[in-house]
Design an enzyme around this catalytic site. Structure first.
Site, PDB file in Angstrom:
ATOM      1  N   TRP A  78      30.435  19.186  49.787  1.00  8.21           N
ATOM      2  CA  TRP A  78      30.202  20.045  48.622  1.00  8.21           C
ATOM      3  C   TRP A  78      28.755  20.030  48.125  1.00  8.21           C
ATOM      4  O   TRP A  78      28.140  21.083  47.914  1.00  8.21           O
ATOM      5  CB  TRP A  78      31.155  19.677  47.480  1.00  8.21           C
ATOM      6  CG  TRP A  78      30.949  20.559  46.275  1.00  8.21           C
ATOM      7  CD1 TRP A  78      30.335  20.230  45.097  1.00  8.21           C
ATOM      8  CD2 TRP A  78      31.319  21.931  46.159  1.00  8.21           C
ATOM      9  NE1 TRP A  78      30.315  21.306  44.252  1.00  8.21           N
ATOM     10  CE2 TRP A  78      30.910  22.371  44.882  1.00  8.21           C
ATOM     11  CE3 TRP A  78      31.951  22.850  47.004  1.00  8.21           C
ATOM     12  CZ2 TRP A  78      31.114  23.677  44.434  1.00  8.21           C
ATOM     13  CZ3 TRP A  78      32.158  24.155  46.564  1.00  8.21           C
ATOM     14  CH2 TRP A  78      31.740  24.545  45.293  1.00  8.21           C
ATOM     15  N   ASP A 115      35.589  20.110  51.380  1.00  8.15           N
ATOM     16  CA  ASP A 115      35.818  20.489  49.980  1.00  8.15           C
ATOM     17  C   ASP A 115      36.378  21.904  49.909  1.00  8.15           C
ATOM     18  O   ASP A 115      36.966  22.414  50.884  1.00  8.15           O
ATOM     19  CB  ASP A 115      34.499  20.321  49.187  1.00  8.15           C
ATOM     20  CG  ASP A 115      34.726  19.982  47.726  1.00  8.15           C
ATOM     21  OD1 ASP A 115      35.010  20.905  46.941  1.00  8.15           O
ATOM     22  OD2 ASP A 115      34.627  18.790  47.358  1.00  8.15           O
ATOM     23  N   ASP A 116      36.182  22.544  48.777  1.00  5.45           N
ATOM     24  CA  ASP A 116      36.721  23.881  48.517  1.00  5.45           C
ATOM     25  C   ASP A 116      36.232  24.884  49.570  1.00  5.45           C
ATOM     26  O   ASP A 116      35.185  24.695  50.179  1.00  5.45           O
ATOM     27  CB  ASP A 116      36.253  24.314  47.116  1.00  5.45           C
ATOM     28  CG  ASP A 116      37.111  25.415  46.518  1.00  5.45           C
ATOM     29  OD1 ASP A 116      38.041  25.884  47.187  1.00  5.45           O
ATOM     30  OD2 ASP A 116      36.838  25.783  45.352  1.00  5.45           O
ATOM     31  N   CYS A 165      38.628  25.993  42.574  1.00  6.09           N
ATOM     32  CA  CYS A 165      37.567  26.245  41.595  1.00  6.09           C
ATOM     33  C   CYS A 165      36.636  27.387  41.965  1.00  6.09           C
ATOM     34  O   CYS A 165      36.059  28.019  41.095  1.00  6.09           O
ATOM     35  CB  CYS A 165      36.753  24.964  41.394  1.00  6.09           C
ATOM     36  SG  CYS A 165      37.732  23.638  40.644  1.00  6.09           S
ATOM     37  N   LYS A 193      41.309  15.214  47.934  1.00  4.96           N
ATOM     38  CA  LYS A 193      40.614  15.383  46.648  1.00  4.96           C
ATOM     39  C   LYS A 193      41.336  16.509  45.918  1.00  4.96           C
ATOM     40  O   LYS A 193      41.415  17.641  46.436  1.00  4.96           O
ATOM     41  CB  LYS A 193      39.141  15.746  46.875  1.00  4.96           C
ATOM     42  CG  LYS A 193      38.402  16.163  45.607  1.00  4.96           C
ATOM     43  CD  LYS A 193      36.944  16.487  45.902  1.00  4.96           C
ATOM     44  CE  LYS A 193      36.235  17.078  44.694  1.00  4.96           C
ATOM     45  NZ  LYS A 193      34.821  17.405  45.011  1.00  4.96           N
ATOM     46  N   ASP A 195      41.570  18.773  42.647  1.00  2.00           N
ATOM     47  CA  ASP A 195      40.717  19.278  41.568  1.00  2.00           C
ATOM     48  C   ASP A 195      41.570  19.781  40.392  1.00  2.00           C
ATOM     49  O   ASP A 195      42.797  19.667  40.411  1.00  2.00           O
ATOM     50  CB  ASP A 195      39.831  20.393  42.141  1.00  2.00           C
ATOM     51  CG  ASP A 195      38.439  20.408  41.551  1.00  2.00           C
ATOM     52  OD1 ASP A 195      38.282  19.988  40.393  1.00  2.00           O
ATOM     53  OD2 ASP A 195      37.509  20.865  42.247  1.00  2.00           O
ATOM     54  N   TRP A 229      37.820  15.444  36.100  1.00  2.00           N
ATOM     55  CA  TRP A 229      36.547  15.393  35.379  1.00  2.00           C
ATOM     56  C   TRP A 229      36.588  14.540  34.113  1.00  2.00           C
ATOM     57  O   TRP A 229      35.772  14.730  33.198  1.00  2.00           O
ATOM     58  CB  TRP A 229      36.052  16.811  35.026  1.00  2.00           C
ATOM     59  CG  TRP A 229      36.312  17.841  36.086  1.00  2.00           C
ATOM     60  CD1 TRP A 229      35.981  17.751  37.414  1.00  2.00           C
ATOM     61  CD2 TRP A 229      36.960  19.115  35.927  1.00  2.00           C
ATOM     62  NE1 TRP A 229      36.386  18.877  38.076  1.00  2.00           N
ATOM     63  CE2 TRP A 229      36.985  19.737  37.193  1.00  2.00           C
ATOM     64  CE3 TRP A 229      37.504  19.785  34.839  1.00  2.00           C
ATOM     65  CZ2 TRP A 229      37.543  21.008  37.399  1.00  2.00           C
ATOM     66  CZ3 TRP A 229      38.061  21.052  35.038  1.00  2.00           C
ATOM     67  CH2 TRP A 229      38.068  21.641  36.305  1.00  2.00           C
ATOM     68  N   ARG A 246      37.871  11.041  38.935  1.00  2.00           N
ATOM     69  CA  ARG A 246      36.573  11.453  38.408  1.00  2.00           C
ATOM     70  C   ARG A 246      36.540  11.168  36.915  1.00  2.00           C
ATOM     71  O   ARG A 246      37.523  11.385  36.199  1.00  2.00           O
ATOM     72  CB  ARG A 246      36.336  12.931  38.703  1.00  2.00           C
ATOM     73  CG  ARG A 246      35.898  13.213  40.138  1.00  2.00           C
ATOM     74  CD  ARG A 246      34.392  13.133  40.277  1.00  2.00           C
ATOM     75  NE  ARG A 246      33.798  14.171  39.449  1.00  2.00           N
ATOM     76  CZ  ARG A 246      33.666  15.442  39.830  1.00  2.00           C
ATOM     77  NH1 ARG A 246      34.048  15.829  41.047  1.00  2.00           N
ATOM     78  NH2 ARG A 246      33.132  16.337  39.017  1.00  2.00           N
ATOM     79  N   ASP A 250      30.718  17.714  37.032  1.00  2.00           N
ATOM     80  CA  ASP A 250      30.041  17.633  38.332  1.00  2.00           C
ATOM     81  C   ASP A 250      28.625  17.093  38.224  1.00  2.00           C
ATOM     82  O   ASP A 250      27.861  17.445  37.318  1.00  2.00           O
ATOM     83  CB  ASP A 250      29.978  19.024  38.968  1.00  2.00           C
ATOM     84  CG  ASP A 250      31.336  19.497  39.445  1.00  2.00           C
ATOM     85  OD1 ASP A 250      32.340  18.784  39.224  1.00  2.00           O
ATOM     86  OD2 ASP A 250      31.388  20.594  40.034  1.00  2.00           O
TER      87      ASP A 250
HETATM   88  C1  GLA Z   1      34.878  21.360  41.080  1.00  2.00           C
HETATM   89  C2  GLA Z   1      34.759  19.919  41.516  1.00  2.00           C
HETATM   90  C3  GLA Z   1      33.636  19.820  42.529  1.00  2.00           C
HETATM   91  C4  GLA Z   1      33.916  20.726  43.722  1.00  2.00           C
HETATM   92  C5  GLA Z   1      34.154  22.147  43.255  1.00  2.00           C
HETATM   93  C6  GLA Z   1      34.654  23.038  44.378  1.00  2.00           C
HETATM   94  O1  GLA Z   1      33.748  21.780  40.395  1.00  2.00           O
HETATM   95  O2  GLA Z   1      34.536  19.078  40.430  1.00  2.00           O
HETATM   96  O3  GLA Z   1      33.469  18.477  42.932  1.00  2.00           O
HETATM   97  O4  GLA Z   1      35.050  20.267  44.409  1.00  2.00           O
HETATM   98  O5  GLA Z   1      35.115  22.193  42.206  1.00  2.00           O
HETATM   99  O6  GLA Z   1      34.864  24.363  43.958  1.00  2.00           O
END
Ligand code: GLA
Length: 580
Positions: A78, A115-116, A165, A193, A195, A229, A246, A250
């Site tokens: 990411w 990741d995403d 996200c 992971k 989110d 978060w 988390r 970010d």
């Molecule tokens: C959120 C997460 C990031 C990442 C993005 C992906 O912002 O906190 O770490 O995974 O989504 O879209």
């Protein structure tokens, strides 16, 4: 009492408010109501037990998947790619290759995570997630197989919401937990992971628990990385269901982002333990927005905080300086230390911050960080970092790799935004003098505490050295003793020359009324020789007597009695150690 309770509540609220402010949330830390029906054991005699018992709650498994006994290490794309086209099969395979060819695998990095944006925007007719055929033409299983063929593990990403996200809106896992978990397990996924986007306002704990249960039901061990978060104080519930959570929003590739996140994560140290870690987000080391000095601070602080170490730069083009930081095995060893403690801040003033992390060998790692913009001398002492009782201590500078010794002072000239990091190892300890000693007049060899430092002849004020008050249990005050906070372990070297410890035990009135519930335990060389049973703030002081004859080491342990650490201010009241 009313005043004391009021003061304590205010202090707790201030901590919670600070955390809430820093994490952007508005909810105070949940404080458990005083437990009803507890058994007072005032005056209970010491209990001898035959079987050695693990002397701390720190090693209690958190989530029962057996994973992340030390913080997870690996890679996630990411921070270097976001959803750009270069996030694809070639990149992921190339990272796995680089893990092996550049020695990162040997240094401990294991997980190669995506990741995403790995999926198509819609599920298929059967409701299954579909890998993006442009990024991953061979599908996800082929990539996982490739990563596994290198002796590494593979991780994937989703969101506990209707969509992930990214603005393109890939499908989330909410309501599809078991179907998605089963699909990932069939692909050989080792890590999720999860989110928090597009969560429809549904209860976070329920959303994250649903996926925890789904992962468990697959029968495949899948490391569970919770990514909400820090919005719902996950440190209060995530340790039971996830391997990490988390704690902040970010990270971005700047000094101010990195150091701000470090500050927010620092106050959460008591919640970290093997299997369950605070996650201040992935590493930015090597992405170009900070100097190498700043990246060394980033890596040092993440290791001190027992954070997951997920490389966030494209290793295929990493500079020698970046690789040298990421492969510093002395710093990695601090992160991966088996005791599983997160460092606590022992001093912070004018941008000069000292953190201390207890290590399994009885030593400490200490970071001296200069957050200012000019070179400064940063100093501490062995006492301030929680060790003592020896005439000399070995220091290893974990970046210069130079070694030295000290009798007590630890000091360094630290460049702007730099960190000097030492591993501090005590030399031979000195036994206590003959006669009856108040423990608080002796030097401990190690003191570990839930909040703030262990206090001599003061209660535990939670925040900093010397901030407690007169030790008081149910109205009785004590001039001598140790003020601690669960979970706490204080160790003294006896050298075989002591016979008995007699001590009062009780929850300090500072906790307010019946608040707080702890267990006091005394160990001689790892064997438990006295145990108070559960004591709450409603109980009068008890007394424990422990036979220490022939013992080399005395260990005083406070557990939270299994119901969380809030309000657990525990006093060792006038502990007297008889030596010959
Ligand atoms: C959120 C997460 C990031 C990442 C993005 C992906 O912002 O906190 O770490 O995974 O989504 O879209």
């Amino acid at each position: 009492m009313h005043t004391e309770r009021h003061i304590f509540r205010e202090r707790l609220a201030a901590v919670a408010a600070a955390l809430a402010l820093l994490t952007g949330g508005g909810v105070l830390i949940a404080v458990p109501a005083a437990a009803a029906g507890t058994t007072a054991i005032a005056g209970k005699a010491a209990t001898a037990v035959a079987t050695p018992t693990t002397p701390t709650t720190a090693t209690t498994p958190a989530v029962d998947n057996g994973l992340a006994r030390t913080p997870q290490m690996g890679f996630n794309n990411w921070n270097s790619t976001h959803c750009r086209a270069e996030f694809n099969e070639a990149m992921v395979k190339g990272i796995a290759d680089t893990f092996v060819s550049q020695g990162l695998k040997n240094a401990g990095y294991t997980y190669v995570n995506i990741d995403d944006c790995w999926a198509l925007p819609s599920r298929d007719a059967a409701g299954n997630l579909v890998p993006d055929p442009v990024r991953f033409p061979g599908g996800i299983k082929a990539v996982a197989d490739y990563v596994h063929s290198k002796g590494l593990k593979f991780g994937i990403y989703s969101s506990a919401g209707t969509k992930t996200c990214d603005v393109q809106g890939f499908p989330g896992g909410l309501g599809h937990e078991q179907q998605d978990a089963d699909l990932w397990a069939s692909w050989g996924v080792d890590y999720l992971k999860y989110d928090n986007c597009n969560n429809t306002g549904a209860d976070a704990r329920q959303r994250y628990t649903a996926m925890a249960n789904a992962l468990k039901a697959t029968g495949r061990p899948i490391l569970y990385s919770i990514c909400e978060w820090g919005e719902n104080q996950p440190w209060n519930w995530a340790p039971d269901i996830g391997n990490s959570w988390r704690t902040t929003g970010d990270i971005s590739d700047s000094w101010s982002s990195m150091i701000g996140i470090a500050h927010r994560n620092q106050g959460l140290a008591p919640y970290a333990k093997p299997g369950a870690w605070n996650d201040p987000d992935m590493l930015e080391v090597g992405n170009g927005g900070m100097s190498d000095t700043e990246y060394r601070t980033h890596f040092s602080l993440w290791a001190q905080m027992a954070a997951p170490l997920l490389i966030g730069s494209d290793l295929r083009s990493a500079s020698a300086a970046t690789l040298a930081i990421l492969k510093n095995t002395d710093v990695i060893a601090v992160d991966q230390d088996s005791l599983g403690k997160q460092a606590t801040v022992v001093a912070s003033s004018g941008g000069l911050v000292v953190m201390s992390k207890p290590l399994a060998d009885g030593g400490r790692s200490v970071t001296l960080t200069n957050e200012t913009t000019s070179t400064k001398t940063v100093s501490t002492t062995v006492g301030a970092i929680g060790i003592g009782g020896a005439s000399s201590y070995a220091l290893k500078d974990l970046w210069s790799r130079q070694t030295s010794t000290t009798t007590g002072t630890i000091s360094a000239s630290v460049p702007a935004h730099g960190t000097v990091m030492y591993r501090v190892t005590p030399g031979a300890p000195v036994p206590p003098p003959a006669g009856v000693n108040q423990l608080s007049d002796l030097s401990w060899t190690s003191a570990v505490n839930g909040w703030g430092p262990v206090e001599r002849d003061r209660s535990n004020g939670e925040q900093a050295a010397g901030d407690g008050r007169t030790l008081t249990v149910n109205g009785t005050t004590y001039a001598k003793g140790l003020g601690t906070h669960a979970g706490s372990t204080v160790t003294y070297y006896l050298g075989g020359s002591c016979t008995t410890l007699t001590t009062g035990v009780g929850v300090d009135d500072e906790s307010g009324g019946a608040n707080g519930s702890v267990v006091f335990q005394i160990y001689r060389d790892g064997t438990k020789v006295a145990d108070s049973g559960r004591l709450t703030g409603a109980d009068a002081s008890g007394e424990l007597t422990a036979d220490l004859t022939g013992g080399l080491e005395l260990r005083l342990v406070i557990t939270d009695s299994g119901d969380g650490i809030n309000y657990d201010h525990a006093d060792w009241a006038a502990p007297r150690l008889t030596c010959i």
